[in-house]
Design a protein around this motif. Structure first.
Motif, short mmCIF file in Angstrom:
data_model
loop_
_atom_site.label_atom_id
_atom_site.label_comp_id
_atom_site.label_asym_id
_atom_site.label_seq_id
_atom_site.Cartn_x
_atom_site.Cartn_y
_atom_site.Cartn_z
N GLU A 132 0.81 -1.22 0.00
CA GLU A 132 0.00 0.00 0.00
C GLU A 132 0.85 1.27 0.00
O GLU A 132 0.52 2.23 -0.72
CB GLU A 132 -0.99 -0.02 1.16
CG GLU A 132 -2.08 -1.08 0.97
CD GLU A 132 -3.17 -1.01 2.03
OE1 GLU A 132 -3.08 -0.15 2.93
OE2 GLU A 132 -4.11 -1.83 1.95
N PRO A 133 1.95 1.35 0.78
CA PRO A 133 2.80 2.55 0.66
C PRO A 133 3.38 2.73 -0.74
O PRO A 133 3.47 3.85 -1.24
CB PRO A 133 3.90 2.29 1.70
CG PRO A 133 3.25 1.42 2.72
CD PRO A 133 2.34 0.53 1.93
N TYR A 183 2.75 5.37 -6.24
CA TYR A 183 2.32 5.16 -7.64
C TYR A 183 1.15 6.07 -7.98
O TYR A 183 1.15 6.72 -9.04
CB TYR A 183 1.94 3.69 -7.80
CG TYR A 183 1.44 3.30 -9.18
CD1 TYR A 183 2.23 3.47 -10.31
CD2 TYR A 183 0.18 2.70 -9.33
CE1 TYR A 183 1.78 3.08 -11.56
CE2 TYR A 183 -0.27 2.31 -10.58
CZ TYR A 183 0.53 2.50 -11.69
OH TYR A 183 0.08 2.12 -12.93
N ARG A 184 0.19 6.16 -7.09
CA ARG A 184 -0.97 7.01 -7.34
C ARG A 184 -0.59 8.49 -7.31
O ARG A 184 -1.22 9.31 -7.99
CB ARG A 184 -2.07 6.73 -6.32
CG ARG A 184 -2.70 5.34 -6.45
CD ARG A 184 -3.84 5.12 -5.46
NE ARG A 184 -4.48 3.82 -5.68
CZ ARG A 184 -5.58 3.42 -5.05
NH1 ARG A 184 -6.17 4.22 -4.17
NH2 ARG A 184 -6.11 2.22 -5.32
N ALA A 185 0.43 8.82 -6.53
CA ALA A 185 0.84 10.22 -6.42
C ALA A 185 1.52 10.71 -7.70
O ALA A 185 1.36 11.89 -8.08
CB ALA A 185 1.79 10.40 -5.23
N ARG A 224 -2.63 5.46 -15.17
CA ARG A 224 -2.74 4.14 -14.52
C ARG A 224 -3.66 3.23 -15.32
O ARG A 224 -3.41 2.02 -15.41
CB ARG A 224 -3.27 4.29 -13.08
CG ARG A 224 -2.34 5.07 -12.17
CD ARG A 224 -2.61 4.78 -10.70
NE ARG A 224 -3.99 4.99 -10.32
CZ ARG A 224 -4.50 6.17 -9.94
NH1 ARG A 224 -3.72 7.26 -9.91
NH2 ARG A 224 -5.77 6.28 -9.59
N GLU A 225 -4.69 3.80 -15.91
CA GLU A 225 -5.58 3.00 -16.76
C GLU A 225 -4.83 2.48 -17.98
O GLU A 225 -5.02 1.33 -18.41
CB GLU A 225 -6.78 3.84 -17.21
CG GLU A 225 -7.77 3.06 -18.07
CD GLU A 225 -8.96 3.91 -18.51
OE1 GLU A 225 -9.80 3.40 -19.27
OE2 GLU A 225 -9.04 5.09 -18.10
N ILE A 233 -2.00 -4.59 -7.53
CA ILE A 233 -2.17 -3.98 -6.20
C ILE A 233 -3.10 -2.77 -6.29
O ILE A 233 -4.02 -2.60 -5.49
CB ILE A 233 -0.80 -3.56 -5.63
CG1 ILE A 233 0.06 -4.79 -5.33
CG2 ILE A 233 -0.99 -2.72 -4.36
CD1 ILE A 233 1.50 -4.46 -5.00
N ASP A 234 -2.84 -1.92 -7.28
CA ASP A 234 -3.63 -0.69 -7.42
C ASP A 234 -5.09 -0.99 -7.75
O ASP A 234 -6.00 -0.36 -7.19
CB ASP A 234 -3.01 0.18 -8.52
CG ASP A 234 -3.70 1.52 -8.65
OD1 ASP A 234 -3.68 2.28 -7.67
OD2 ASP A 234 -4.27 1.80 -9.72
N GLN A 235 -5.33 -1.96 -8.63
CA GLN A 235 -6.68 -2.28 -9.07
C GLN A 235 -7.51 -2.92 -7.95
O GLN A 235 -8.72 -2.71 -7.86
CB GLN A 235 -6.63 -3.24 -10.26
CG GLN A 235 -6.11 -2.62 -11.55
CD GLN A 235 -7.09 -1.67 -12.19
OE1 GLN A 235 -8.30 -1.95 -12.25
NE2 GLN A 235 -6.61 -0.55 -12.68
#
Length: 241
Positions: free
Chosen positions: A54-55, A60-62, A69-70, A195-197
């Motif tokens: 998660e960290p 990654y999201r930042a 990401r898509e 992980i992200d999905q």
């Protein structure tokens, strides 16, 4: 790939040997004779999810906006589809095989190497498939429930299926400059994308579960059984740990 399969075999053997204590009646009823060891491994996997995965996903999201990401998700999905196609063919499902082949052709060309899921937008949605499902459709039982470190639920049938799926991976046979770098990058992106999905669903299931391990075991079996029966619409996709 060979080193990965060898690691899986070592892990599975170690778990079998470490789970030689007498299982409880409840564990036997759930076809989970290694429950005590499985719970320990599961707890480790959950710890890794919260303290490592998660960290990393936060970072990654930042740095990657939603559309980017898509695009990563679409590319990694497209690269995985030859494995799906091989299992569609082995299962004798001509309709699914034709749609998967169509997705590969359309997304690899018009979709700019899979960056854009054009096929999904024109009525050819993605469906997952693997050799574990192929084995299940041919009457091979799941075997005793098993949880592996950093992998999650992986009973013997699906462990074998995962190994065989590597045979259907075309990039394992291709030879080109930078091949190893490409394979490492693709594997890393697929793990990160997974992980992200699935992160939000993972957290939701954990929050709503009285016994997270038992809930995960039940959801895994329900999901696999539904896909073996061809009930794709009834499948609950269980987050990978």
């Amino acid at each position: 790939m060979k080193s990965t399969l060898a690691a899986f075999c070592v892990l599975a053997t170690g778990l079998v040997l470490s789970g030689c204590s007498t299982p409880s009646a409840e564990a036997l009823a759930q076809h989970d004779p290694w429950e005590a060891t499985n719970r320990d491994v599961f707890a480790f996997d959950v710890w890794v999810e919260h303290h490592v995965a998660e960290p990393v996903d936060d970072g990654y999201r930042a740095v990657m906006p939603g559309p980017a990401r898509e695009g990563v998700h679409n590319v990694t999905t497209n690269l995985h589809e030859p494995i799906v196609l091989a299992n569609d063919v082995l299962q004798g499902d001509g309709s699914k095989a034709a749609k998967t082949l169509g997705r590969i052709v359309v997304n690899s060309t018009i979709g700019l190497g899979g960056l854009i899921d054009v096929a999904g937008r024109i009525g050819m949605p993605y469906h997952d498939n693997d050799f574990g499902i192929t084995l299940g459709q041919n009457g091979i039982a799941e075997g005793s429930y098993l949880v592996l470190p950093l992998v999650g639920p992986m009973p013997p049938r699906d462990l074998l299926g995962s190994a065989v799926d590597g045979v259907f991976e075309p990039f394992n046979y291709a030879r080109f400059p930078g091949r190893h770098t490409f394979l490492y990058a693709r594997s890393s992106l697929r793990v990160l994308d997974t992980i992200d999905q699935q992160r939000d669903q993972f957290d939701s299931i954990e929050r709503s579960s009285i016994d997270f391990y038992a809930t995960t075991r039940n959801l895994y079996r329900q999901s696999r059984d539904a896909r073996i029966k061809g009930e794709e619409s009834a499948t609950t996709q269980l987050p990978d740990l």
